[in-house]
Design an enzyme around this catalytic site. Sequence first.
Site, PDB file in Angstrom:
ATOM      1  N   GLY A 208       0.822  -1.208   0.000  1.00 20.29           N
ATOM      2  CA  GLY A 208       0.000   0.000   0.000  1.00 20.29           C
ATOM      3  C   GLY A 208       0.848   1.247   0.000  1.00 20.29           C
ATOM      4  O   GLY A 208       2.049   1.183  -0.290  1.00 20.29           O
ATOM      5  N   ASN A 209       0.226   2.371   0.289  1.00 22.17           N
ATOM      6  CA  ASN A 209       0.990   3.619   0.359  1.00 22.17           C
ATOM      7  C   ASN A 209       0.371   4.516   1.429  1.00 22.17           C
ATOM      8  O   ASN A 209      -0.655   4.167   2.018  1.00 22.17           O
ATOM      9  CB  ASN A 209       1.028   4.307  -1.012  1.00 22.17           C
ATOM     10  CG  ASN A 209      -0.349   4.661  -1.495  1.00 22.17           C
ATOM     11  OD1 ASN A 209      -1.007   5.525  -0.929  1.00 22.17           O
ATOM     12  ND2 ASN A 209      -0.822   3.979  -2.534  1.00 22.17           N
ATOM     13  N   ARG A 210       0.976   5.655   1.652  1.00 15.45           N
ATOM     14  CA  ARG A 210       0.622   6.483   2.812  1.00 15.45           C
ATOM     15  C   ARG A 210      -0.485   7.497   2.532  1.00 15.45           C
ATOM     16  O   ARG A 210      -0.748   8.348   3.374  1.00 15.45           O
ATOM     17  CB  ARG A 210       1.865   7.218   3.311  1.00 15.45           C
ATOM     18  CG  ARG A 210       2.882   6.273   3.939  1.00 15.45           C
ATOM     19  CD  ARG A 210       4.175   7.003   4.254  1.00 15.45           C
ATOM     20  NE  ARG A 210       3.950   8.181   5.064  1.00 15.45           N
ATOM     21  CZ  ARG A 210       4.772   9.218   5.111  1.00 15.45           C
ATOM     22  NH1 ARG A 210       5.864   9.233   4.362  1.00 15.45           N
ATOM     23  NH2 ARG A 210       4.513  10.246   5.879  1.00 15.45           N
ATOM     24  N   SER A 211      -1.137   7.420   1.392  1.00 18.48           N
ATOM     25  CA  SER A 211      -2.152   8.431   1.095  1.00 18.48           C
ATOM     26  C   SER A 211      -3.339   8.322   2.062  1.00 18.48           C
ATOM     27  O   SER A 211      -3.890   7.246   2.263  1.00 18.48           O
ATOM     28  CB  SER A 211      -2.643   8.262  -0.343  1.00 18.48           C
ATOM     29  OG  SER A 211      -3.651   9.195  -0.580  1.00 18.48           O
TER      30      SER A 211
END
Length: 410
Positions: A208-211
């Site tokens: 995933g990512n930090r958005s």
Amino acid sequence: MSHVLLGVSGGIAAYKACEVVRRLREAGHEVQVAPTTAALRFVGVPTWAALSGRPVSVDVFDDPDQVRHVTLARWAELVVVAPATADLLARAAAGRADDLLTAALLTTRAPVVLAPAMHTEMWEHPATQANVALLRHRGVVVIDPDVGRLAGPDSGPGRLPTPEALVETVRRMLTRGAAATSPDLAGRHVVVSAGGTREALDPVRFLGNRSSGRQGYALAATAVARGARVTLVAANVTLAPPAGVRVVPVVSAAELGDAVLSVSRDADAVVMAAAVADFRPAHPSATKIKKSVSGPPRIELVTTGDVLAALVAARIPGQVLVGFAAETGDAGADVLGYGRAKLAAKGVDLLVVNEVGEHRGFESSDNQAVVLVADGTSREVGLGPKETLADVVWDLVAARWQPGADGAGE
Ligand code: CTP
């Protein structure tokens, strides 16, 4: 501190308007409540007067010497009606003035926002929809009702948005000042993607990512306050949805791509604020990957589909496409250098370029960016709330719709 005239018409959601009054007062606003006679069958005058700290009248013939509908209408810097029943919408659309609230609606020159709440059948009835369309055409912001539990056992579109979300819309409209009287996105359908995708490795793990989704949510909320119909494709966002927004929840890049393409077929603008994974595991495991004596597993990745590229390929005439690019810059080019190259490569109308760093970008409520426009111009937005950047994006999107603007898919 602003003067807010809160009209309440006669639906069960009138009880939620009590919370709207309380929140507006807590935010420092002066609130004058104008209930209809029917609203008083749900919540009485003492409650409205106590919560607002101001006397409440219903009839234009109360204290006729004070010409209440005129004084109220001129006092108000914003008029909000929550809930707005089918009958209130009909009377407002017809320009009737048969009680204090409708007389004030006809008199005021302040921005007006109506939050309808009723049974689904009444909301979907062609008469109601025609009234809503007419009111929107005249510059009234009509917030689409939420989908959910209605009075009794029923469920469907017709619920009043939460008081928290309504007060947020009021706050945004007040921030826009006089501009709120002419909602420039009225009649437009805009699609916003938000959040960060998750690509499954196994049933419990993902890439995933930090958005956080905050920038996309700010774009959606500001678009509602400017009169647009908004569809928000939200990837793994935990924020409360803004009032009047249709939320389509998704998890992976593939789901996000399918959802965005399907809801964008009639969209006037699509803003891809989501952080979409560029790669996903080629062979996600159907069962949890176990620790193994032979060491960690090797994970093969494959490229995901580029959603913006698919949007560019499928764009309809006049549709404005907006990309986001979070860049860090490196030895190859600086942040804006990468941005210009990406704008050209992606074929979008606008590219919002932000440098990822402390206090901005992911998880922060502030952002700083340069918006690059396909005609070679750009607009710098200093560090500030994400809704400020959102308003600049909508300003530039609206400018692309102006006759004579280059591009916009034509
Ligand atoms: N985007 C997309 N589909 C993808 C990946 C990204 O539509 N599979 C969109 C994002 O929503 C964003 C824009 O493309 O609006 C730019 O994303 P970014 O990751 O910066 O672009 P990439 O083309 O992936 O370039 P880079 O090599 O810099 O990661």
